[in-house]
Design an enzyme around this catalytic site. Structure first.
Site, mmCIF file in Angstrom:
data_model
loop_
_atom_site.group_PDB
_atom_site.id
_atom_site.type_symbol
_atom_site.label_atom_id
_atom_site.label_comp_id
_atom_site.label_asym_id
_atom_site.label_seq_id
_atom_site.Cartn_x
_atom_site.Cartn_y
_atom_site.Cartn_z
ATOM 1 N N GLU A 144 5.897 15.241 -4.268
ATOM 2 C CA GLU A 144 4.935 14.759 -3.276
ATOM 3 C C GLU A 144 4.125 15.905 -2.693
ATOM 4 O O GLU A 144 2.890 15.844 -2.602
ATOM 5 C CB GLU A 144 5.666 14.015 -2.161
ATOM 6 C CG GLU A 144 4.749 13.446 -1.100
ATOM 7 C CD GLU A 144 3.783 12.454 -1.702
ATOM 8 O OE1 GLU A 144 2.586 12.795 -1.798
ATOM 9 O OE2 GLU A 144 4.224 11.370 -2.094
ATOM 10 N N ASP B 61 0.049 16.437 -3.325
ATOM 11 C CA ASP B 61 -0.892 16.393 -2.206
ATOM 12 C C ASP B 61 -1.745 17.657 -2.153
ATOM 13 O O ASP B 61 -2.980 17.590 -1.998
ATOM 14 C CB ASP B 61 -0.133 16.232 -0.889
ATOM 15 C CG ASP B 61 0.544 14.882 -0.745
ATOM 16 O OD1 ASP B 61 0.193 13.957 -1.494
ATOM 17 O OD2 ASP B 61 1.433 14.760 0.113
ATOM 18 N N SER C 43 0.248 7.793 -3.348
ATOM 19 C CA SER C 43 0.341 9.140 -2.783
ATOM 20 C C SER C 43 -0.798 10.026 -3.241
ATOM 21 O O SER C 43 -1.193 10.948 -2.529
ATOM 22 C CB SER C 43 1.658 9.796 -3.201
ATOM 23 O OG SER C 43 2.712 9.418 -2.363
ATOM 24 N N ASP D 125 -16.359 -2.181 -7.233
ATOM 25 C CA ASP D 125 -15.575 -3.363 -6.900
ATOM 26 C C ASP D 125 -14.553 -3.625 -8.013
ATOM 27 O O ASP D 125 -14.913 -3.727 -9.184
ATOM 28 C CB ASP D 125 -16.506 -4.556 -6.732
ATOM 29 C CG ASP D 125 -15.818 -5.777 -6.162
ATOM 30 O OD1 ASP D 125 -14.679 -5.635 -5.676
ATOM 31 O OD2 ASP D 125 -16.421 -6.867 -6.189
ATOM 32 N N ILE D 126 -13.292 -3.736 -7.662
ATOM 33 C CA ILE D 126 -12.230 -3.981 -8.631
ATOM 34 C C ILE D 126 -11.925 -5.474 -8.623
ATOM 35 O O ILE D 126 -11.554 -6.034 -7.579
ATOM 36 C CB ILE D 126 -10.953 -3.182 -8.281
ATOM 37 C CG1 ILE D 126 -11.296 -1.724 -7.951
ATOM 38 C CG2 ILE D 126 -9.944 -3.284 -9.424
ATOM 39 C CD1 ILE D 126 -12.027 -0.980 -9.035
ATOM 40 N N GLY E 102 -15.563 -8.468 -4.119
ATOM 41 C CA GLY E 102 -15.544 -8.056 -2.727
ATOM 42 C C GLY E 102 -14.175 -7.525 -2.340
ATOM 43 O O GLY E 102 -13.354 -7.171 -3.180
ATOM 44 N N ASP F 279 -10.353 -7.165 -1.371
ATOM 45 C CA ASP F 279 -9.126 -7.898 -1.691
ATOM 46 C C ASP F 279 -7.925 -7.076 -1.237
ATOM 47 O O ASP F 279 -8.040 -5.889 -0.906
ATOM 48 C CB ASP F 279 -9.047 -8.241 -3.176
ATOM 49 C CG ASP F 279 -9.123 -7.024 -4.077
ATOM 50 O OD1 ASP F 279 -8.216 -6.168 -4.006
ATOM 51 O OD2 ASP F 279 -10.086 -6.910 -4.858
#
Length: 524
Positions: free
Chosen positions: A236, A240, A428, A465-466, A485, A487
């Site tokens: 992690e 990052d 993450s 847009d997915i 749009g 979701d």
């Protein structure tokens, strides 16, 4: 002296933990411990939906910090119970008290117990805390009596590496504005693990960018301590740093290491917010199911994020890696990403080389992007035109995520952890990705980026847009599909970086929420 229950302080026993009841197993009554108290503001903040209104630290503290009378009341209480005020930060309305464990139990009307979980011993409490009635309304939370783990990292090591990206390749596919983060500070919150300088040097050299300045900031006893386990929390921390640092290599990256407790987590966030080197953005990739947190924790974190918004410090938070249930067995969202003033970052499966050829909801390798509706936070004003489909029974809450980005482990990020080159995905990765974008935008603007939500929700065309996929992970609780749009899998979508930068040159968003969001059509 009359006492009252501290609202929102209720805790249950740690699930599956073994109570230690033998002789000598009780917590040492003379152990010296520290707690953090969340104190009410002297005056509430104005509506942070107004952008471009950044306060200074001085203004925030003067107008919205701790009232002198409230500080005096807490100091008197501490003295009565033989506790010492070790710190008070009016800016972030916290006061720290230290003293003997037995005195803490008496001061807050609780009994602490040692338990064992997974070969670790933790201190726990059950039920509500109590405080003297004269502190009712002044003290809003007490953190640190219980030291159970508060959160988990939201990363997923990949089983396949053939289609992985460098962070720079992802930034190019999302058309991030050019830049290197010069003059910016990126704050990263970590609750375990650490980074290795030799790995950072080799990694950034391998992708052809200069190594950023990376500074470890210890908070409340936390330290930079690499575990040597590539599958553990080091993954992690390195993910990052390497994602944000690749996108903004000239930024200073300050990594705030704190213990993995509710106190440590809150202390680290407040440390970043109050740092004299004001960060351009805060990145958080730790969390847990929203209903596992106490009300006092949820409220204290949201207040911290409100402070950040007032200072024009966006807070990008991973939305979780366990789909619509967040691993809880029922519809649930991940916290702290569900806090209204967090920029909740969902995940996608991204493919492409010079342009995006495919982008769908991340749902693979046993994980999926978190998303859904909060049971505890009401829907904020900037979300009034969006609706979750299908609506859960608690459809009136804050809806998550806000935005998304590349997260699927099989098309994840090339990183280096503990001497090993590997690939990691998960939401993450999306929080530091957005942190890097925000740092570049702040560099272009020559100022910190304002609170983003009211601006982004009025300009859905600034996103990819997915519309394919869902975040069901096989449970019986239900799922949310991708839609045209907004979701509850991918929010508004993945960023068109230059388009979002262009929005920030405007003085303010238009009145109302225009655009087609979550199936509800508004003025365009």
């Amino acid at each position: 002296m009359s006492r009252v229950s501290l609202k929102g302080s209720e805790k249950n026993a740690i699930p599956h933990a073994e109570a230690l009841t033998g002789k000598g197993d009780a917590p040492n009554p003379d152990k010296y411990i520290e707690v953090t108290l969340s104190i009410r503001r002297k005056k509430e903040l104005p509506d942070s939906a107004t952008p471009n209104s950044a306060m200074s630290h001085e203004q925030l503290e003067q107008d919205h910090g701790i009232a002198d009378a409230d500080l005096a009341a807490v100091e008197a209480f501490a003295g009565e119970y033989h506790l010492k005020v070790t710190e008070h930060r009016s800016l972030v309305h916290t006061i720290k008290l230290a003293g003997r464990l037995e005195d803490m139990e008496k001061a807050f009307g609780t009994k602490l117990q040692n338990v064992r979980l997974e070969n670790n011993v933790f201190r726990q409490r059950e039920g509500s805390l109590t405080i003297p009635s004269q502190l009712e309304g002044i003290v809003e939370g007490v953190f640190g009596l219980d030291d159970r783990p508060a959160a988990r990292p939201r990363f997923r090591p990949s089983a396949h590496t053939a289609a992985a990206f460098t962070p720079l390749q992802v930034a190019a596919l999302y058309n991030f504005p050019p830049g290197d983060g010069t003059g910016q500070v990126i704050a990263i919150i970590e609750l375990d693990g650490g980074f290795n300088n030799a790995d950072l040097t080799q990694y950034f050299s391998s992708i052809g960018v200069s190594r950023p300045t990376v500074v470890a900031v210890p908070v409340s006893g936390g330290t930079n301590h690499p575990t040597g386990d590539t599958q553990g929390p080091d993954g992690e921390v390195m993910l990052d740093i390497e994602v944000a640092g690749a996108i903004a290599p000239k930024a200073k990256i300050k990594v705030y290491f704190a213990p993995n407790t509710d106190k440590g987590f809150l202390d680290a966030i407040n440390e970043a917010i109050s740092d004299p080197e004001t960060p351009a953005v805060i990145s958080i990739s730790w969390g847990g199911p929203e209903d596992k947190w106490t009300s006092q924790s949820r409220n204290a974190f949201e207040k911290a994020f409100q402070n950040a918004a007032a200072l024009s410090i966006p807070v990008a938070v991973a939305s979780g890696d366990n789909g619509s249930t967040d691993g809880s067995g029922h519809l649930d969202v991940d916290f702290p990403s569900s806090a209204p003033h967090a920029l909740a970052c969902g995940g996608t499966h991204l493919e492409g080389s010079t342009s995006i050829t495919k982008e769908v909801v991340w749902n693979s390798q046993g994980g999926a992007t978190g998303g859904g509706v909060s049971r505890f936070f009401p829907k904020p004003a900037w979300q009034h035109n969006i609706n979750v489909i299908p609506p859960p029974t608690h459809a009136g809450g804050r809806q998550s995520p806000d935005v998304c980005g590349c997260a699927a482990p099989e098309t994840g990020y090339k990183v280096r952890v503990d001497g090993t080159d590997t690939v990691i995905g998960g939401t993450s990765a999306v929080a530091p990705l957005w942190a890097g974008l925000i740092a570049r935008m702040a560099q272009h603007l020559g100022r910190r980026v304002p609170f983003l939500h009211p601006i982004l929700y009025t300009h859905p065309t600034a996103f990819h847009d997915i519309t394919v996929g869902n975040n069901d992970t096989g449970g019986a609780a239900g799922k949310y599909p991708a839609l045209t749009g907004w979701d509850a899998c991918t929010g508004l979508g993945s960023p068109k970086g230059l388009s979002i930068l262009g929005l920030l040159g405007q003085a303010a968003p238009p009145a109302g929420n225009g655009g087609t969001i979550g199936g509800a059509t508004a003025n365009q």
